[in-house]
Design a protein around this motif. Structure first.
Motif, PDB file in Angstrom:
ATOM      1  N   UNK A  16       0.826  -1.206   0.000  1.00 20.04           N
ATOM      2  CA  UNK A  16       0.000   0.000   0.000  1.00 20.04           C
ATOM      3  C   UNK A  16       0.862   1.259   0.000  1.00 20.04           C
ATOM      4  N   UNK A  17       2.012   1.201   0.673  1.00 20.95           N
ATOM      5  CA  UNK A  17       2.919   2.356   0.671  1.00 20.95           C
ATOM      6  C   UNK A  17       3.307   2.722  -0.755  1.00 20.95           C
ATOM      7  N   UNK A  18       3.609   1.696  -1.551  1.00 23.10           N
ATOM      8  CA  UNK A  18       4.008   1.931  -2.939  1.00 23.10           C
ATOM      9  C   UNK A  18       2.865   2.567  -3.734  1.00 23.10           C
ATOM     10  N   UNK A  19       1.638   2.126  -3.479  1.00 24.59           N
ATOM     11  CA  UNK A  19       0.483   2.680  -4.195  1.00 24.59           C
ATOM     12  C   UNK A  19       0.272   4.147  -3.834  1.00 24.59           C
ATOM     13  N   UNK A  20       0.402   4.463  -2.551  1.00 23.47           N
ATOM     14  CA  UNK A  20       0.272   5.856  -2.143  1.00 23.47           C
ATOM     15  C   UNK A  20       1.362   6.713  -2.785  1.00 23.47           C
ATOM     16  N   UNK A  21       2.591   6.174  -2.817  1.00 24.46           N
ATOM     17  CA  UNK A  21       3.694   6.946  -3.375  1.00 24.46           C
ATOM     18  C   UNK A  21       3.463   7.277  -4.846  1.00 24.46           C
ATOM     19  N   UNK A  22       2.875   6.361  -5.582  1.00 26.39           N
ATOM     20  CA  UNK A  22       2.634   6.582  -7.008  1.00 26.39           C
ATOM     21  C   UNK A  22       1.704   7.765  -7.243  1.00 26.39           C
ATOM     22  N   UNK A  23       0.667   7.906  -6.407  1.00 27.00           N
ATOM     23  CA  UNK A  23      -0.269   9.016  -6.616  1.00 27.00           C
ATOM     24  C   UNK A  23       0.256  10.319  -6.006  1.00 27.00           C
ATOM     25  N   UNK A  24       1.205  10.220  -5.082  1.00 28.94           N
ATOM     26  CA  UNK A  24       1.771  11.426  -4.474  1.00 28.94           C
ATOM     27  C   UNK A  24       2.849  12.060  -5.347  1.00 28.94           C
ATOM     28  N   UNK A  25       3.509  11.248  -6.152  1.00 30.43           N
ATOM     29  CA  UNK A  25       4.542  11.776  -7.040  1.00 30.43           C
ATOM     30  C   UNK A  25       3.907  12.652  -8.117  1.00 30.43           C
ATOM     31  N   UNK A  26       4.605  13.690  -8.594  1.00 23.45           N
ATOM     32  CA  UNK A  26       5.981  14.075  -8.241  1.00 23.45           C
ATOM     33  C   UNK A  26       6.060  15.139  -7.148  1.00 23.45           C
ATOM     34  N   UNK A  27       4.927  15.514  -6.588  1.00 23.46           N
ATOM     35  CA  UNK A  27       4.922  16.636  -5.647  1.00 23.46           C
ATOM     36  C   UNK A  27       5.370  16.266  -4.238  1.00 23.46           C
ATOM     37  N   UNK A  28       5.161  14.993  -3.854  1.00 22.58           N
ATOM     38  CA  UNK A  28       5.462  14.602  -2.483  1.00 22.58           C
ATOM     39  C   UNK A  28       6.206  13.272  -2.470  1.00 22.58           C
ATOM     40  N   UNK A  29       7.086  13.127  -1.476  1.00 21.11           N
ATOM     41  CA  UNK A  29       7.841  11.894  -1.301  1.00 21.11           C
ATOM     42  C   UNK A  29       7.486  11.300   0.055  1.00 21.11           C
ATOM     43  N   UNK A  30       6.968  10.083   0.052  1.00 18.04           N
ATOM     44  CA  UNK A  30       6.536   9.427   1.275  1.00 18.04           C
ATOM     45  C   UNK A  30       7.730   8.832   2.018  1.00 18.04           C
ATOM     46  N   UNK A  31       7.849   9.165   3.299  1.00 21.02           N
ATOM     47  CA  UNK A  31       8.884   8.587   4.150  1.00 21.02           C
ATOM     48  C   UNK A  31       8.230   8.054   5.417  1.00 21.02           C
ATOM     49  N   UNK A  32       8.579   6.825   5.777  1.00 20.45           N
ATOM     50  CA  UNK A  32       7.981   6.186   6.950  1.00 20.45           C
ATOM     51  C   UNK A  32       9.093   5.725   7.878  1.00 20.45           C
ATOM     52  N   UNK A  33       8.946   6.071   9.157  1.00 19.59           N
ATOM     53  CA  UNK A  33       9.939   5.708  10.157  1.00 19.59           C
ATOM     54  C   UNK A  33       9.289   4.869  11.255  1.00 19.59           C
ATOM     55  N   UNK A  34      10.103   4.075  11.912  1.00 17.65           N
ATOM     56  CA  UNK A  34       9.640   3.268  13.039  1.00 17.65           C
ATOM     57  C   UNK A  34      10.581   3.474  14.216  1.00 17.65           C
TER      58      UNK A  34
END
Length: 210
Positions: A177-195
């Motif tokens: 799902x992270x990859x799917x979100x990243x596809x629609x957020x590009x090119x304006x936003x870059x998704x970063x997730x931390x734990x």
């Protein structure tokens, strides 16, 4: 290479077939690491890593994977995930106490759904679009998306984002799902997730996705 990857996945037997992994390739000649996309552990192979490495080698003659300076990390994400969790003690405090002590942290409330990630994304997008000059319109939007009754605006935008990305809002999110979100957020936003690293003696966050 396939044997090496299998050995890494089999180490301690903690990576299950349903879990997700991604590989990170390090080498002194690289300006940044090579991040291999997340995939289920059964699909991660040496061939998949070599395919991405070869793309970089075509444009970087100094990068020689076989010169003994290459290291590969496997990032492991256990499934299921993304639907919240219980209180975890760490650093002599708990997550709730830490959150309350940090005014810069926005708490995402999703007691009735599983859209914690999409909620966090739409809130972050509003903050990312904060104008340089004071704006009453932006201030209202920022307050409304975080504090409105029943989080109506936040819920509407989070659901719309899920629909746009083709992600179900009825279960938690994982690497796919992270990859799917990243596809629609590009090119304006870059998704970063931390734990948060639960075993570190000092506060530390490990990168899960970037």
């Amino acid at each position: 290479m396939n044997t090496l990857v299998d050995d890494l996945k089999d180490e301690n037997g903690i990576i299950k077939d349903a879990d997700y992994v991604r590989a990170i390739v390090h080498h002194p000649s690289l300006k940044s690491e090579i991040w291999i996309p997340f995939s289920q552990s059964t699909e991660m192979s040496g061939d998949a890593i070599l395919k991405e490495v070869q793309k970089v080698q075509q444009s970087n003659e100094d990068f020689k994977m076989e010169d003994g300076q290459t290291t590969i990390d496997l990032l492991h994400v256990e499934m299921p995930m993304g639907s919240g969790g219980g209180s975890v003690k760490n650093l002599h405090t708990d997550k709730e106490a830490f959150r309350k002590g940090k005014k810069s942290i926005v708490s995402i409330v999703n007691d009735e759904d599983h859209m914690c990630l999409s909620r966090a994304i739409v809130v972050t997008i509003v903050h990312a679009n904060k104008p340089e000059k004071e704006s009453e319109e932006w201030n209202k939007e920022w307050k409304h998306i975080r504090q409105s009754k029943n989080y109506k605006l936040q819920t509407e935008r989070a659901k719309a984002l899920c629909d746009q990305a083709g992600v179900s809002s009825e279960h938690g999110c994982g690497p796919a799902e992270w990859e799917k979100f990243q596809k629609v957020l590009m090119p304006n936003y870059r998704l970063k997730i931390y734990q948060q690293n639960a075993v570190a003696k000092t506060l530390k966050f490990d990168v899960l996705y970037k």
